[in-house]
Design a protein around this motif. Structure first.
Motif, PDB file in Angstrom:
ATOM      1  N   GLU A 102      28.626  30.353 -14.663  1.00 17.80           N
ATOM      2  CA  GLU A 102      29.660  31.221 -15.232  1.00 17.80           C
ATOM      3  C   GLU A 102      29.812  30.962 -16.727  1.00 17.80           C
ATOM      4  O   GLU A 102      29.959  31.894 -17.525  1.00 17.80           O
ATOM      5  N   ARG A 103      29.769  29.697 -17.120  1.00 18.60           N
ATOM      6  CA  ARG A 103      29.958  29.366 -18.530  1.00 18.60           C
ATOM      7  C   ARG A 103      28.721  29.713 -19.354  1.00 18.60           C
ATOM      8  O   ARG A 103      28.818  30.264 -20.453  1.00 18.60           O
ATOM      9  N   ARG A 104      27.543  29.390 -18.851  1.00 19.80           N
ATOM     10  CA  ARG A 104      26.310  29.592 -19.620  1.00 19.80           C
ATOM     11  C   ARG A 104      25.894  31.052 -19.672  1.00 19.80           C
ATOM     12  O   ARG A 104      25.498  31.561 -20.713  1.00 19.80           O
ATOM     13  N   GLY A 109      31.926  32.447 -19.438  1.00 23.01           N
ATOM     14  CA  GLY A 109      33.120  31.814 -18.889  1.00 23.01           C
ATOM     15  C   GLY A 109      33.782  30.861 -19.867  1.00 23.01           C
ATOM     16  O   GLY A 109      33.149  30.350 -20.802  1.00 23.01           O
ATOM     17  N   ALA A 110      35.063  30.611 -19.642  1.00 20.54           N
ATOM     18  CA  ALA A 110      35.839  29.734 -20.507  1.00 20.54           C
ATOM     19  C   ALA A 110      35.460  28.274 -20.299  1.00 20.54           C
ATOM     20  O   ALA A 110      34.856  27.900 -19.285  1.00 20.54           O
ATOM     21  N   ASP A 111      35.853  27.433 -21.248  1.00 22.59           N
ATOM     22  CA  ASP A 111      35.607  25.993 -21.128  1.00 22.59           C
ATOM     23  C   ASP A 111      36.511  25.364 -20.079  1.00 22.59           C
ATOM     24  O   ASP A 111      36.190  24.304 -19.539  1.00 22.59           O
ATOM     25  N   LEU A 133      38.023  26.223 -16.553  1.00 16.94           N
ATOM     26  CA  LEU A 133      37.716  27.262 -15.563  1.00 16.94           C
ATOM     27  C   LEU A 133      37.587  26.669 -14.168  1.00 16.94           C
ATOM     28  O   LEU A 133      37.042  25.582 -13.988  1.00 16.94           O
ATOM     29  N   LEU A 180      35.744  23.164 -14.465  1.00 15.74           N
ATOM     30  CA  LEU A 180      35.417  22.763 -15.825  1.00 15.74           C
ATOM     31  C   LEU A 180      36.712  22.516 -16.585  1.00 15.74           C
ATOM     32  O   LEU A 180      37.621  23.358 -16.556  1.00 15.74           O
ATOM     33  N   GLY A 184      35.054  22.156 -21.005  1.00 16.70           N
ATOM     34  CA  GLY A 184      33.611  22.372 -20.939  1.00 16.70           C
ATOM     35  C   GLY A 184      32.862  21.339 -20.129  1.00 16.70           C
ATOM     36  O   GLY A 184      31.644  21.443 -19.973  1.00 16.70           O
TER      37      GLY A 184
END
Length: 368
Positions: A200-202, A206-208, A210, A224, A227
């Motif tokens: 989701e982040r990469r 997505g937010a740090d 999450l 997360l 991050g």
């Protein structure tokens, strides 16, 4: 009393960290010059030039022309990441009665898939199927392989050992070491929900901070904070699937009764909907309310504003996620808390596979 030894920072650790800094900027951004990289990383121009030379020699980075700056002097040579320089192998063990494998570029582009049916296999038979799939993926790769990432249900420690996976009947299985020894490439094994939140982040912006809930054969959540993946003291952070929500509920494979997983895993939800098709929306909303009740204390305690729910869209996109959002918001609302952003994952059924790619990028290249 003897004091515990502390590992000092070695020169090779510093170099690896600096390489990751430079590569992260090149991976994420447009074409950059060496001077741009020195400014963004805070490293000296000499250090950056040395690191770029190493990345170019490895084939990860190449030059793509010169800048169009109007400034006087010689134009800067621009650098870009080469996503086609390596393959990444990915395996998702979380689906019911199926093992899913794929080959991706370093940029997360799908190259090919190989799936295997489990036909009810668990224990040693399921392990044999996973090993066979890994070997088939390696044989199918057409470029040098950076590594293999595996997302598996269950509790997984920092060494890639599956401490317990009730649905696969695995306990204390050194899956990471076993596959690495057989394949001769770097292997990283992590809980399926944890790799999905990395995806989701990469790959989905997505937010740090999450939470990503993963509904599949079981139920888990990846968390997360700042991050960083939260693992927990016993490597079981995010194991909400085995939080008891109904003491008079159904038996769970973990040995307890009334776990969240007995309500909202994909097999459980599918069975409930098929048993009462005329009450489909009500059944899914009730499941969402229970999920929201399990998530609310976590959201409230960590002060999170972003939650993603992943799984089959036919089940989660609608009454389930709406009820989850309403329940979490109602139970955590405050004058000081930002509005809750709770949504369905955009990654669909490939979230764990994409997360396995993100896991390898992070472990092998330092790209977060």
């Amino acid at each position: 009393m003897q004091q515990p030894s502390r590992r000092s920072l070695r020169p090779e650790d510093t170099r690896r960290s600096n390489l990751a800094l430079v590569l992260q900027d090149i991976y994420d951004g447009p074409a950059l010059s060496r001077a741009d990289l020195a400014r963004s990383t805070g490293l000296t121009k000499v250090t950056v030039s040395d690191l770029v030379a190493e990345l170019m020699a490895s084939g990860l980075v190449h030059e793509v022309g010169t800048s169009a700056d109007a400034r006087p002097g010689k134009p800067s040579t621009l650098l870009t990441f080469d996503p086609g320089s390596r393959d990444i192998l990915a395996i998702d063990l979380s689906a019911k009665d199926q093992l899913r494998g794929a080959i991706f570029t370093l940029g997360g582009t799908l190259v090919s898939r190989i799936d295997r049916r489990l036909d009810g296999a668990v224990g040693a038979e399921a392990l044999a199927a996973a090993r066979g799939l890994a070997k088939d993926l390696l044989s199918a790769a057409t470029r040098p392989v950076l590594g293999l990432g595996v997302g598996t249900p269950g509790t997984v420690d920092s060494e890639g050992r599956v401490l317990r996976a009730p649905n696969l009947r695995w306990r204390d299985l050194g899956l990471q070491d076993l596959l690495a020894a057989e394949l001769g490439i770097p292997v990283r094994v992590q809980n399926d929900a944890n790799v999905a939140v990395l995806a989701e982040r990469r790959f989905a912006g997505g937010a740090d901070d999450l939470i990503r809930v993963h509904l599949s054969r079981g139920v888990g959540a990846g968390v997360l904070v700042g991050g960083q993946l939260v693992s927990g003291a016993a490597s079981d952070a995010g194991e909400i699937g085995h939080v008891v929500i109904d003491e008079d509920g159904a038996d769970c494979p973990c040995g307890k009764v009334g776990c969240l997983e007995t309500w909202i895993s994909v097999p459980a939800l599918t069975a409930r909907v098929e048993a009462e098709p005329e009450r489909r929306d009500h059944v899914l909303a009730e499941a969402g309310t229970r999920l929201g009740a399990a998530l609310a204390p976590v959201v409230g305690m960590l002060g999170l504003a972003h939650v993603v729910v992943g799984g089959p869209s036919a089940l989660i996109d609608g009454p389930l996620v709406a009820a989850t959002r309403e329940t979490v918001a109602h139970r955590t609302q405050s004058d000081f808390r930002p509005d809750l952003d709770l949504k369905v994952s955009s990654l669909g059924s490939d979230a764990v596979l994409m997360g396995a790619v993100a896991l390898v990028l992070l472990s092998e290249l330092g790209v977060a």
